[in-house]
Design a protein around this motif. Structure first.
Motif: not given
Length: 266
Positions: A98-115
């Motif tokens: 998957r794309r890195l942005g999707e992973v960061l959102i799923e992990r809670g590392t960044l919010s969708p807006a932050q991503t």
């Protein structure tokens, strides 16, 4: 890295090709802007390829084959990802495809807006990096491209020219294209053009000073910003045909020779 298909866009037709050793990137972009159609700008230097995706005169995305330009690398450099978060996200991304942005959102590392904001800043960084290139080839091919994997931004190409020139590493080489210090420029813009270019108050004040009477030297030294910044902007205005060269003023009698030393800054 933003996951962008590096396959050639669909139904492309060659339209423009240039060499950065002969024509500066801002001048190429101003030419390409005239088409205002969907297409891809491809810049190649050595084994690095950077692409700018355009629709109707707007930049909608940019990508790079340089690992230094990867999204993950960018987020680490600006402190938005710790080393631990980076490695964990990259491991999860590799295993799931998957794309890195999707992973960061799923992990809670960044919010969708932050991503989205991070991806936008990352894409802009790829754009600005191209303004440091003084060699390489640039081509533009008209045609639809597969946008399904693109995280879309929307920046007017003329705005990109202004912002890119402000960040250009070698201001001297750009300003030298405008002529000598006694060169005169006159306005050639429509007010509606300035909305899309999005000049701020100081940038607009400098443009308003271009009246056909002030020389390039006077505009650069007496403008609202520091001389190097004024000179960069005047070059961008000239490239975008917001101002036009009128001729050369007679040198003032008994005036000393004063040189403007332009800083080279990224």
């Amino acid at each position: 890295m933003i996951q962008v298909s590096m396959e050639p866009p669909l139904e492309r037709t060659p339209q423009y090709r240039g060499d950065l050793r002969q024509t500066a990137l801002p001048e190429m972009l101003a030419i390409i802007y005239q088409a205002r159609v969907a297409g891809v700008i491809e810049a190649v230097l050595g084994d690095v390829t950077k692409r700018i995706f355009l629709e109707n005169g707007y930049v909608v995305h940019a990508s790079s084959s340089d690992l230094a330009d990867s999204l993950g690398g960018y987020l680490r450099r600006v402190g938005k990802l710790s080393d631990a978060d980076f490695h964990a996200a990259m491991t999860q991304r590799s295993s799931g495809g998957r794309r890195l942005g999707e992973v960061l959102i799923e992990r809670g590392t960044l919010s969708p807006a932050q991503t989205f904001q991070a991806i936008r800043e990352h894409v802009e960084g790829i754009l600005w990096s191209l303004f440091a290139w003084e060699e390489g080839t640039v081509s533009f091919e008209i045609g639809a491209f597969d946008a399904r994997e693109l995280v879309r931004i929307q920046i007017p190409l003329r705005q990109v020219v202004v912002q890119g020139v402000k960040r250009a590493a070698n201001a001297k080489s750009l300003v030298a294209k405008m002529g000598g210090k006694e060169t005169l420029f006159g306005p050639s813009y429509r007010l509606e053009d300035l909305i899309e270019v999005a000049l701020d108050a100081e940038e607009y004040k400098l443009l308003s000073m271009v009246d056909g009477k002030r020389t390039l030297y006077e505009l650069a030294t007496k403008g609202p910003l520091a001389p190097p910044e004024n000179a960069r902007l005047l070059y961008a205005y000239s490239v975008l045909q917001l101002i036009r060269k009128l001729g050369v003023a007679e040198p003032a009698a008994a005036s000393g020779v004063i040189k403007i030393k332009l800083r080279s800054e990224s």
